[in-house]
Design a protein around this motif. Structure first.
Motif, PDB file in Angstrom:
ATOM      1  N   THR A  66       0.888  -1.288  -0.071  1.00 62.33           N
ATOM      2  CA  THR A  66       0.175   0.015   0.004  1.00 62.33           C
ATOM      3  C   THR A  66       0.839   1.095   0.099  1.00 62.33           C
ATOM      4  OG1 THR A  66      -1.551  -1.231   1.299  1.00 62.33           O
ATOM      5  CG2 THR A  66      -2.056   1.052   1.118  1.00 62.33           C
ATOM      6  N   THR A  67       1.797   1.355   0.826  1.00 62.48           N
ATOM      7  CA  THR A  67       2.923   2.336   0.964  1.00 62.48           C
ATOM      8  C   THR A  67       3.331   2.815  -0.430  1.00 62.48           C
ATOM      9  OG1 THR A  67       3.217   2.041   3.338  1.00 62.48           O
ATOM     10  CG2 THR A  67       4.949   3.203   2.033  1.00 62.48           C
ATOM     11  N   LEU A  68       3.986   1.686  -1.343  1.00 63.87           N
ATOM     12  CA  LEU A  68       4.660   1.766  -2.546  1.00 63.87           C
ATOM     13  C   LEU A  68       3.398   2.247  -3.418  1.00 63.87           C
ATOM     14  CD1 LEU A  68       7.040   0.798  -4.249  1.00 63.87           C
ATOM     15  CD2 LEU A  68       5.661  -1.373  -4.503  1.00 63.87           C
ATOM     16  N   TYR A  69       2.303   1.864  -3.622  1.00 62.14           N
ATOM     17  CA  TYR A  69       1.344   2.333  -4.341  1.00 62.14           C
ATOM     18  C   TYR A  69       0.882   3.786  -4.124  1.00 62.14           C
ATOM     19  CZ  TYR A  69      -2.902   1.933  -7.159  1.00 62.14           C
ATOM     20  OH  TYR A  69      -3.793   2.257  -8.248  1.00 62.14           O
ATOM     21  N   VAL A  70       0.862   3.892  -2.744  1.00 61.29           N
ATOM     22  CA  VAL A  70       0.523   5.279  -2.398  1.00 61.29           C
ATOM     23  C   VAL A  70       1.507   6.199  -2.739  1.00 61.29           C
ATOM     24  CG1 VAL A  70      -0.152   6.998  -0.874  1.00 61.29           C
ATOM     25  CG2 VAL A  70      -1.245   4.870  -0.685  1.00 61.29           C
ATOM     26  N   GLY A  71       2.833   5.860  -2.729  1.00 60.86           N
ATOM     27  CA  GLY A  71       3.886   6.730  -2.909  1.00 60.86           C
ATOM     28  C   GLY A  71       4.186   6.885  -4.502  1.00 60.86           C
ATOM     29  N   GLN A  72       3.827   6.025  -5.250  1.00 58.51           N
ATOM     30  CA  GLN A  72       4.225   6.164  -6.489  1.00 58.51           C
ATOM     31  C   GLN A  72       2.963   7.172  -7.340  1.00 58.51           C
ATOM     32  OE1 GLN A  72       4.142   1.992  -8.031  1.00 58.51           O
ATOM     33  NE2 GLN A  72       6.544   2.227  -8.010  1.00 58.51           N
ATOM     34  N   LEU A  73       1.502   7.047  -6.398  1.00 58.50           N
ATOM     35  CA  LEU A  73       0.674   7.956  -6.942  1.00 58.50           C
ATOM     36  C   LEU A  73       0.812   9.264  -6.878  1.00 58.50           C
ATOM     37  CD1 LEU A  73      -2.095   6.646  -8.100  1.00 58.50           C
ATOM     38  CD2 LEU A  73      -2.861   6.872  -5.766  1.00 58.50           C
ATOM     39  N   LEU A  74       1.525   9.564  -5.680  1.00 52.65           N
ATOM     40  CA  LEU A  74       1.560  10.820  -5.199  1.00 52.65           C
ATOM     41  C   LEU A  74       2.986  11.794  -5.249  1.00 52.65           C
ATOM     42  CD1 LEU A  74      -0.178  10.694  -1.696  1.00 52.65           C
ATOM     43  CD2 LEU A  74      -1.102  11.205  -3.657  1.00 52.65           C
ATOM     44  N   LYS A  75       4.106  10.892  -5.725  1.00 48.43           N
ATOM     45  CA  LYS A  75       5.256  11.447  -5.961  1.00 48.43           C
ATOM     46  C   LYS A  75       5.314  12.811  -6.897  1.00 48.43           C
ATOM     47  CE  LYS A  75       9.194   8.931  -4.019  1.00 48.43           C
ATOM     48  NZ  LYS A  75      10.297   8.109  -4.441  1.00 48.43           N
ATOM     49  N   PRO A  76       4.505  12.311  -8.147  1.00 48.31           N
ATOM     50  CA  PRO A  76       4.434  13.450  -8.906  1.00 48.31           C
ATOM     51  C   PRO A  76       4.336  15.059  -8.433  1.00 48.31           C
ATOM     52  CG  PRO A  76       3.377  11.669  -9.945  1.00 48.31           C
ATOM     53  CD  PRO A  76       3.664  11.345  -8.549  1.00 48.31           C
ATOM     54  N   PHE A  77       3.271  15.005  -7.316  1.00 43.97           N
ATOM     55  CA  PHE A  77       2.693  16.118  -6.804  1.00 43.97           C
ATOM     56  C   PHE A  77       3.493  16.521  -5.747  1.00 43.97           C
ATOM     57  CE2 PHE A  77      -0.640  13.410  -8.291  1.00 43.97           C
ATOM     58  CZ  PHE A  77      -1.299  13.809  -9.204  1.00 43.97           C
ATOM     59  N   VAL A  78       4.222  15.681  -4.804  1.00 42.88           N
ATOM     60  CA  VAL A  78       4.447  16.310  -3.342  1.00 42.88           C
ATOM     61  C   VAL A  78       5.556  15.514  -3.060  1.00 42.88           C
ATOM     62  CG1 VAL A  78       2.653  14.849  -2.312  1.00 42.88           C
ATOM     63  CG2 VAL A  78       3.319  17.107  -1.166  1.00 42.88           C
ATOM     64  N   ARG A  79       6.128  16.107  -1.909  1.00 43.40           N
ATOM     65  CA  ARG A  79       7.122  15.292  -1.278  1.00 43.40           C
ATOM     66  C   ARG A  79       6.482  14.173  -0.184  1.00 43.40           C
ATOM     67  NH1 ARG A  79       9.951  17.234   4.241  1.00 43.40           N
ATOM     68  NH2 ARG A  79      11.435  15.283   4.522  1.00 43.40           N
ATOM     69  N   VAL A  80       7.086  12.773  -0.522  1.00 43.20           N
ATOM     70  CA  VAL A  80       6.249  11.693   0.211  1.00 43.20           C
ATOM     71  C   VAL A  80       7.208  11.030   1.165  1.00 43.20           C
ATOM     72  CG1 VAL A  80       5.144   9.840   0.160  1.00 43.20           C
ATOM     73  CG2 VAL A  80       4.930  11.470  -1.686  1.00 43.20           C
ATOM     74  N   THR A  81       7.032  10.887   2.476  1.00 42.82           N
ATOM     75  CA  THR A  81       7.856  10.192   3.415  1.00 42.82           C
ATOM     76  C   THR A  81       7.211   9.122   4.000  1.00 42.82           C
ATOM     77  OG1 THR A  81       7.109  11.810   5.166  1.00 42.82           O
ATOM     78  CG2 THR A  81       9.116  12.345   3.922  1.00 42.82           C
ATOM     79  N   ARG A  82       7.868   8.195   4.723  1.00 48.06           N
ATOM     80  CA  ARG A  82       7.108   7.206   5.335  1.00 48.06           C
ATOM     81  C   ARG A  82       7.790   7.019   6.829  1.00 48.06           C
ATOM     82  NH1 ARG A  82       7.593   0.694   3.736  1.00 48.06           N
ATOM     83  NH2 ARG A  82       5.610   0.282   4.985  1.00 48.06           N
ATOM     84  N   ILE A  83       7.224   6.793   7.761  1.00 50.07           N
ATOM     85  CA  ILE A  83       7.439   6.548   9.296  1.00 50.07           C
ATOM     86  C   ILE A  83       8.607   5.715   9.491  1.00 50.07           C
ATOM     87  CG2 ILE A  83       5.426   7.232  10.101  1.00 50.07           C
ATOM     88  CD1 ILE A  83       4.707   4.212  10.808  1.00 50.07           C
ATOM     89  N   ALA A  84       9.482   5.713  10.269  1.00 54.90           N
ATOM     90  CA  ALA A  84      10.677   5.064  10.583  1.00 54.90           C
ATOM     91  C   ALA A  84      10.088   3.562  11.208  1.00 54.90           C
ATOM     92  CB  ALA A  84      11.528   5.669  11.618  1.00 54.90           C
ATOM     93  N   PHE A  85      10.806   2.478  10.705  1.00 57.77           N
ATOM     94  CA  PHE A  85      10.970   1.203  11.472  1.00 57.77           C
ATOM     95  C   PHE A  85      12.073   0.702  12.038  1.00 57.77           C
ATOM     96  CE2 PHE A  85       8.111   1.094   7.327  1.00 57.77           C
ATOM     97  CZ  PHE A  85       6.850   1.174   8.286  1.00 57.77           C
ATOM     98  N   GLY A  86      12.154   0.183  13.015  1.00 57.76           N
ATOM     99  CA  GLY A  86      13.236  -0.113  13.742  1.00 57.76           C
ATOM    100  C   GLY A  86      12.983  -0.709  15.277  1.00 57.76           C
ATOM    101  N   LEU A  87      13.858  -0.637  16.105  1.00 63.03           N
ATOM    102  CA  LEU A  87      13.525  -0.967  17.495  1.00 63.03           C
ATOM    103  C   LEU A  87      12.399   0.019  18.025  1.00 63.03           C
ATOM    104  CD1 LEU A  87      17.021  -1.902  19.348  1.00 63.03           C
ATOM    105  CD2 LEU A  87      15.580  -3.207  18.044  1.00 63.03           C
ATOM    106  N   PRO A  88      11.476  -0.772  18.941  1.00 60.96           N
ATOM    107  CA  PRO A  88      10.529  -0.039  19.709  1.00 60.96           C
ATOM    108  C   PRO A  88      11.376   0.477  20.895  1.00 60.96           C
ATOM    109  CG  PRO A  88      10.247  -2.295  19.846  1.00 60.96           C
ATOM    110  CD  PRO A  88      11.119  -2.035  18.917  1.00 60.96           C
ATOM    111  N   MET A  89      10.652   1.607  21.598  1.00 57.33           N
ATOM    112  CA  MET A  89      11.136   1.909  22.884  1.00 57.33           C
ATOM    113  C   MET A  89      11.491   0.744  23.709  1.00 57.33           C
ATOM    114  SD  MET A  89      12.219   4.864  22.832  1.00 57.33           S
ATOM    115  CE  MET A  89      12.542   5.051  24.804  1.00 57.33           C
ATOM    116  N   GLY A  90      12.354   0.922  24.579  1.00 60.27           N
ATOM    117  CA  GLY A  90      12.920  -0.072  25.843  1.00 60.27           C
ATOM    118  C   GLY A  90      13.076  -1.380  24.893  1.00 60.27           C
ATOM    119  N   GLY A  91      12.921  -1.408  23.626  1.00 53.64           N
ATOM    120  CA  GLY A  91      13.421  -2.717  22.887  1.00 53.64           C
ATOM    121  C   GLY A  91      14.917  -3.116  23.160  1.00 53.64           C
TER     122      GLY A  91
END
Lengths: 190, 190
Positions: free
Chosen positions: A143-168
């Motif tokens: 879904t992120t890939l799809y939405v990103g490709q759809l919107l990139k012609p118009f606007v800056r697109v970012t994605r939230i970070a994935f990694g260690l959760p807090m206290g992890g």
């Protein structure tokens, strides 16, 4: 009554029976008020016509709030995600609820999501950034890939970070999370 | 025997008793071999004199491996973290084990960690990047800050990403994790 209660998420036959007995023992006016509240909520709550979040008004509180930054739109799958993000008190922009994620297995394609409306919103001059806040999973990544490709012609697109959760602790992190945390490493900027 | 077994992490009185009865019922040669293995491991395993990871040799397998990239050093708190990162099969560089994190509460200061040796290694020309892979917590953040300031004059310093873990639904993420995931958002680059 038990049959209906049992359909609620997380309620099995025993809990349904317990809830039913509780309700039977209440005064009639309490049960009437409860029943009325269910019907009222169902009738009054609809979707915001701008962001598709749950709303009693045709346009939701966040979309109407002039103090929310309308240069940033956070794209989420579900109204529950907005509640989670609001709890952080860190986000001051607007939202756009897709109403799900692309999932061929469950027969959900892009056409079932509120995507056209998102493209329309994102193509406005005021919008400077679209943050995709969809959890990491096969469907989420698609879904992120799809939405990103759809919107990139118009606007800056970012994605939230994935990694260690807090206290992890590294030791307890699964391998994919740890691999993503390494891959997503960032310059130490302090 | 039970008293000793009970000192092991995660072993309470009942488990200790169960383990003891199991050992009593084994043939004597098995128990002798087990006891010998404990003593041998304790005597043979020391710290690698380069990276301070656990090692039977004076220099560990990873430090001696010519196929490991010595331009990258991953700084970790504990030998267990190296095991976790090795499992991802994504990392091909070397390690440096600090032997803990800075924790004034537990009386651990920078001088108790293998930091001088790290500075010495990081200042070599071959080293291009130091990845700090220490989990997010007050002590972890303090240690990362300290190590970062120590090494920045010599080399590029990065830190692993913090955010949503794999399969993590936004709805179930704690607020700090979600705030970090938003803050650490990155340009969608596909």
């Amino acid at each position: 009554m038990i049959e209906h209660l049992q359909k609620l998420p997380g309620v099995g036959p025993k809990t349904a029976q317990r809830l039913a007995l509780y309700l039977i023992e209440r005064p009639e006016k309490d049960v009437l008020a409860f029943a009325q509240a269910l019907v009222d909520a169902k009738r009054q709550v609809g979707l915001c016509r701008i962001c598709f979040n749950l709303s009693v008004q045709p346009v939701c509180d966040i979309c109407r709030n002039p103090h929310r930054d309308d240069r940033v739109i956070c794209v989420i799958a579900d109204p529950r995600d907005a509640i989670a993000i609001e709890k952080t008190r860190e986000y001051r922009g607007k939202y756009h609820v897709l109403g799900g994620v692309i999932s061929p297995m469950e027969g959900v394609g892009p056409e079932q999501l509120h995507l056209q409306e998102l493209v329309h919103r994102a193509s406005k001059d005021t919008v400077e950034e679209i943050i995709i806040a969809i959890g990491p999973s096969v469907e989420g990544d698609t879904t992120t890939l799809y939405v990103g490709q759809l919107l990139k012609p118009f606007v800056r697109v970012t994605r939230i970070a994935f990694g260690l959760p807090m206290g992890g602790d590294l030791e307890y992190a699964d391998e994919v999370t740890l691999a993503r945390a390494l891959e997503g490493r960032r310059e130490l900027d302090y």
